[in-house]
Design a protein around this motif. Structure first.
Motif, PDB file in Angstrom:
ATOM      1  N   ILE A  41      -9.487  30.989  -9.374  1.00  0.00           N
ATOM      2  CA  ILE A  41      -8.849  31.273  -8.028  1.00  0.00           C
ATOM      3  C   ILE A  41      -7.347  30.891  -8.018  1.00  0.00           C
ATOM      4  CG2 ILE A  41      -8.845  31.153  -5.371  1.00  0.00           C
ATOM      5  CD1 ILE A  41     -11.440  30.419  -5.431  1.00  0.00           C
ATOM      6  N   GLY A  42      -6.397  31.987  -7.969  1.00  0.00           N
ATOM      7  CA  GLY A  42      -5.113  31.507  -8.323  1.00  0.00           C
ATOM      8  C   GLY A  42      -4.486  30.516  -7.144  1.00  0.00           C
ATOM      9  N   ILE A  43      -3.655  29.617  -7.601  1.00  0.00           N
ATOM     10  CA  ILE A  43      -2.910  28.729  -6.932  1.00  0.00           C
ATOM     11  C   ILE A  43      -2.174  29.572  -5.618  1.00  0.00           C
ATOM     12  CG2 ILE A  43      -0.784  27.084  -6.687  1.00  0.00           C
ATOM     13  CD1 ILE A  43      -3.221  25.957  -8.346  1.00  0.00           C
ATOM     14  N   GLY A  44      -2.669  29.083  -4.404  1.00  0.00           N
ATOM     15  CA  GLY A  44      -1.887  29.728  -3.321  1.00  0.00           C
ATOM     16  C   GLY A  44      -2.986  30.676  -2.745  1.00  0.00           C
ATOM     17  N   GLN A  45      -3.853  31.195  -3.343  1.00  0.00           N
ATOM     18  CA  GLN A  45      -4.566  32.442  -2.840  1.00  0.00           C
ATOM     19  C   GLN A  45      -5.399  32.024  -1.527  1.00  0.00           C
ATOM     20  OE1 GLN A  45      -6.752  33.871  -6.522  1.00  0.00           O
ATOM     21  NE2 GLN A  45      -5.816  35.780  -5.778  1.00  0.00           N
ATOM     22  N   THR A  46      -5.921  32.678  -0.811  1.00  0.00           N
ATOM     23  CA  THR A  46      -6.897  32.843   0.271  1.00  0.00           C
ATOM     24  C   THR A  46      -7.919  32.187  -0.196  1.00  0.00           C
ATOM     25  OG1 THR A  46      -5.572  34.084   1.657  1.00  0.00           O
ATOM     26  CG2 THR A  46      -7.783  33.639   2.309  1.00  0.00           C
ATOM     27  N   LYS A  47      -8.866  31.318   0.450  1.00  0.00           N
ATOM     28  CA  LYS A  47     -10.170  30.973  -0.107  1.00  0.00           C
ATOM     29  C   LYS A  47     -10.823  29.976   0.718  1.00  0.00           C
ATOM     30  CE  LYS A  47      -8.868  26.729  -3.037  1.00  0.00           C
ATOM     31  NZ  LYS A  47      -8.848  26.112  -4.178  1.00  0.00           N
ATOM     32  N   ILE A  48     -11.874  29.785   0.750  1.00  0.00           N
ATOM     33  CA  ILE A  48     -12.771  28.966   1.707  1.00  0.00           C
ATOM     34  C   ILE A  48     -13.312  28.022   0.549  1.00  0.00           C
ATOM     35  CG2 ILE A  48     -14.876  28.844   3.307  1.00  0.00           C
ATOM     36  CD1 ILE A  48     -14.269  31.865   4.104  1.00  0.00           C
ATOM     37  N   GLY A  49     -13.311  26.638   0.894  1.00  0.00           N
ATOM     38  CA  GLY A  49     -13.795  25.555   0.364  1.00  0.00           C
ATOM     39  C   GLY A  49     -13.009  25.198  -0.763  1.00  0.00           C
ATOM     40  N   GLY A  50     -13.652  24.570  -1.951  1.00  0.00           N
ATOM     41  CA  GLY A  50     -12.834  24.128  -3.032  1.00  0.00           C
ATOM     42  C   GLY A  50     -11.797  22.952  -2.869  1.00  0.00           C
ATOM     43  N   LYS A  51     -10.879  23.041  -3.731  1.00  0.00           N
ATOM     44  CA  LYS A  51      -9.839  22.010  -3.612  1.00  0.00           C
ATOM     45  C   LYS A  51      -8.562  22.642  -3.259  1.00  0.00           C
ATOM     46  CE  LYS A  51     -11.546  19.738  -7.696  1.00  0.00           C
ATOM     47  NZ  LYS A  51     -11.179  19.143  -8.940  1.00  0.00           N
ATOM     48  N   GLN A 101      -7.997  27.582   2.993  1.00  0.00           N
ATOM     49  CA  GLN A 101      -6.508  27.859   3.074  1.00  0.00           C
ATOM     50  C   GLN A 101      -6.345  29.400   3.123  1.00  0.00           C
ATOM     51  OE1 GLN A 101      -5.411  26.027  -0.633  1.00  0.00           O
ATOM     52  NE2 GLN A 101      -5.235  28.106  -1.720  1.00  0.00           N
ATOM     53  N   ILE A 102      -5.390  29.730   3.996  1.00  0.00           N
ATOM     54  CA  ILE A 102      -5.132  31.235   4.391  1.00  0.00           C
ATOM     55  C   ILE A 102      -3.621  31.502   3.827  1.00  0.00           C
ATOM     56  CG2 ILE A 102      -5.005  32.785   6.027  1.00  0.00           C
ATOM     57  CD1 ILE A 102      -7.675  31.789   5.542  1.00  0.00           C
ATOM     58  N   GLU A 157       5.745  25.766  -5.188  1.00  0.00           N
ATOM     59  CA  GLU A 157       5.709  24.386  -5.107  1.00  0.00           C
ATOM     60  C   GLU A 157       4.122  23.706  -4.698  1.00  0.00           C
ATOM     61  OE1 GLU A 157       8.219  23.074  -1.842  1.00  0.00           O
ATOM     62  OE2 GLU A 157       9.561  24.889  -2.172  1.00  0.00           O
ATOM     63  N   LEU A 158       3.245  24.842  -4.750  1.00  0.00           N
ATOM     64  CA  LEU A 158       1.997  24.400  -4.603  1.00  0.00           C
ATOM     65  C   LEU A 158       1.415  23.620  -5.688  1.00  0.00           C
ATOM     66  CD1 LEU A 158       0.557  27.155  -2.135  1.00  0.00           C
ATOM     67  CD2 LEU A 158       1.579  25.164  -1.500  1.00  0.00           C
ATOM     68  N   ARG A 159       0.539  22.642  -5.711  1.00  0.00           N
ATOM     69  CA  ARG A 159      -0.217  22.191  -6.594  1.00  0.00           C
ATOM     70  C   ARG A 159      -1.805  21.732  -6.026  1.00  0.00           C
ATOM     71  NH1 ARG A 159       3.880  23.624  -8.603  1.00  0.00           N
ATOM     72  NH2 ARG A 159       5.252  22.471  -9.904  1.00  0.00           N
ATOM     73  N   ARG A 160      -2.543  21.977  -6.928  1.00  0.00           N
ATOM     74  CA  ARG A 160      -4.133  21.779  -6.576  1.00  0.00           C
ATOM     75  C   ARG A 160      -4.316  20.450  -6.598  1.00  0.00           C
ATOM     76  NH1 ARG A 160      -7.576  26.464  -8.729  1.00  0.00           N
ATOM     77  NH2 ARG A 160      -6.335  27.176  -6.869  1.00  0.00           N
ATOM     78  N   ASN A 161      -4.880  19.934  -5.214  1.00  0.00           N
ATOM     79  CA  ASN A 161      -5.400  18.642  -5.173  1.00  0.00           C
ATOM     80  C   ASN A 161      -6.871  18.156  -5.306  1.00  0.00           C
ATOM     81  OD1 ASN A 161      -3.060  17.120  -2.949  1.00  0.00           O
ATOM     82  ND2 ASN A 161      -2.710  18.976  -3.679  1.00  0.00           N
ATOM     83  N   ASP A 162      -7.144  17.369  -6.251  1.00  0.00           N
ATOM     84  CA  ASP A 162      -8.577  16.860  -6.275  1.00  0.00           C
ATOM     85  C   ASP A 162      -9.067  16.270  -5.210  1.00  0.00           C
ATOM     86  OD1 ASP A 162      -8.409  17.471  -9.043  1.00  0.00           O
ATOM     87  OD2 ASP A 162      -7.681  15.695  -9.875  1.00  0.00           O
ATOM     88  N   PHE A 163     -10.269  16.208  -5.082  1.00  0.00           N
ATOM     89  CA  PHE A 163     -10.975  15.712  -4.065  1.00  0.00           C
ATOM     90  C   PHE A 163     -10.697  14.083  -3.865  1.00  0.00           C
ATOM     91  CE2 PHE A 163     -14.064  19.289  -4.608  1.00  0.00           C
ATOM     92  CZ  PHE A 163     -13.860  19.847  -3.607  1.00  0.00           C
ATOM     93  N   PRO A 164     -10.604  13.517  -2.653  1.00  0.00           N
ATOM     94  CA  PRO A 164     -10.284  12.035  -2.790  1.00  0.00           C
ATOM     95  C   PRO A 164     -11.743  11.268  -3.286  1.00  0.00           C
ATOM     96  CG  PRO A 164      -9.511  13.094  -0.659  1.00  0.00           C
ATOM     97  CD  PRO A 164     -10.165  14.334  -1.436  1.00  0.00           C
ATOM     98  N   SER A 165     -11.392  10.221  -3.980  1.00  0.00           N
ATOM     99  CA  SER A 165     -12.624   9.471  -4.402  1.00  0.00           C
ATOM    100  C   SER A 165     -13.638   9.061  -3.196  1.00  0.00           C
ATOM    101  CB  SER A 165     -12.238   8.291  -5.052  1.00  0.00           C
ATOM    102  OG  SER A 165     -11.229   7.265  -4.394  1.00  0.00           O
TER     103      SER A 165
END
Length: 300
Positions: free
Chosen positions: A42-52, A95-96, A148-156
């Motif tokens: 899934i590309g950075i900034g694409q609409t998606k449900i769930g994930g990071k 994210q939309i 400017e968007l960066r994929r964030n990991d799940f918090p520990s």
């Protein structure tokens, strides 16, 4: 469902005579059909449900902060109370990408560009009844350069059951019908009523923006109005409050912003096979005041 499909279903169920009375009550909606995918696909900034989530530098993973009172034992007899502040992450819901989605917005209600982010309590500790729970969800609107968007990991410290699986989304413009109990269904005979809900109304897995909410319990617009004005709606007290009568006409101003269903693709289970709803007043939507949104959770 589009308008042609609605006509076909009504005619097939012998309810075609009701199309003309139903049509004025229809609302446009944007359906989000999810497909399980890897986040890497899934590309950075694409609409998606769930994930990071893909967040800009200025926005960190959203947390909730709660103050609790604890009792500390001192010596054999005495004890003291102290307040402790606990901060924990919310679950990322969706994210939309509004550039992708707004072209399906036939009523022009959404911004034409930017990102909407939705977060909700990791432990599902709030149902939308109490304004004190306002820190247990978050809707963020950001309108900047997608580079400017960066994929964030799940918090520990985010529980594994609240790290939802990613799904890519197919976006479609459709129509939605009012939920059960709406006045538009007042002329249905009993057997027609059963046919309509079994053969016409789409009550499958429903993720969508705008349109009508697909209620599992009662309507939520009045609840949103009362709760955001400080009235508790987890019991009849808020509805019986003297202020409720004067606030009631404002319920019509609330609009569904996003509805997310329980589903296996994301591993999302809202209560007992319920749905999560994000709400906003129409004027706040048009003025992009997404921080004034509210939420509800309903289940069987």
């Amino acid at each position: 469902m589009n308008i042609e499909e609605l006509k076909r279903r009504l005619n097939a169920s012998g309810l075609g005579k009701y199309f003309d009375s139903l049509q004025p009550a229809l609302r446009n909606t944007i359906r989000l059909y999810q497909t399980e995918a890897d986040d890497s696909d899934i590309g950075i900034g694409q609409t998606k449900i769930g994930g990071k989530p893909d967040l800009p530098k200025g926005i960190t993973w959203v947390t909730e902060t709660n103050t609790i009172e604890t009792t500390e034992k001192k010596f054999l007899i005495f004890s003291s109370k102290k307040q402790e502040t606990i901060t924990k992450p919310l679950s990322f819901i969706a994210q939309i990408n509004l550039t992708e989605v707004s072209k399906f917005d036939k009523d022009g209600l959404l911004p034409k560009s930017g990102m909407l982010y939705f977060f909700y309590s990791a432990e599902q500790e709030a149902w939308g009844f109490d304004y004190k729970d306002k820190n247990k969800f978050k809707v963020i609107y950001w309108n900047g350069d997608l580079f400017e968007l960066r994929r964030n990991d799940f918090p520990s410290d985010l529980p594994a059951y609240s790290c939802f699986k990613p799904c890519s989304v197919e976006i479609k413009s459709e129509i939605s019908l009012p939920s059960y109990g709406h006045e538009v269904y007042g002329d249905f005979e009993e057997e027609e009523d059963d046919k309509f809900w079994e053969e016409v109304y789409d009550d499958g897995n429903l993720n969508k923006l705008l349109g009508y909410s697909d209620n599992i319990q009662n309507d939520m617009e009045l609840e949103c109005e009362l709760v955001t004005n400080g009235l508790y709606c987890g019991d009849p007290s808020g509805y019986n409050d003297p202020r409720a009568k004067e606030l009631e006409p404002n319920a019509k101003n609330w609009r569904l912003l996003l509805q997310i269903d329980s589903n296996e693709e994301n591993g999302m289970m809202w209560g007992d096979v319920g749905r999560l709803y994000f709400w906003i007043k129409k004027d706040d939507l048009l003025n992009q005041n997404f921080d004034k949104s509210w939420f509800s959770l309903q289940c069987c």
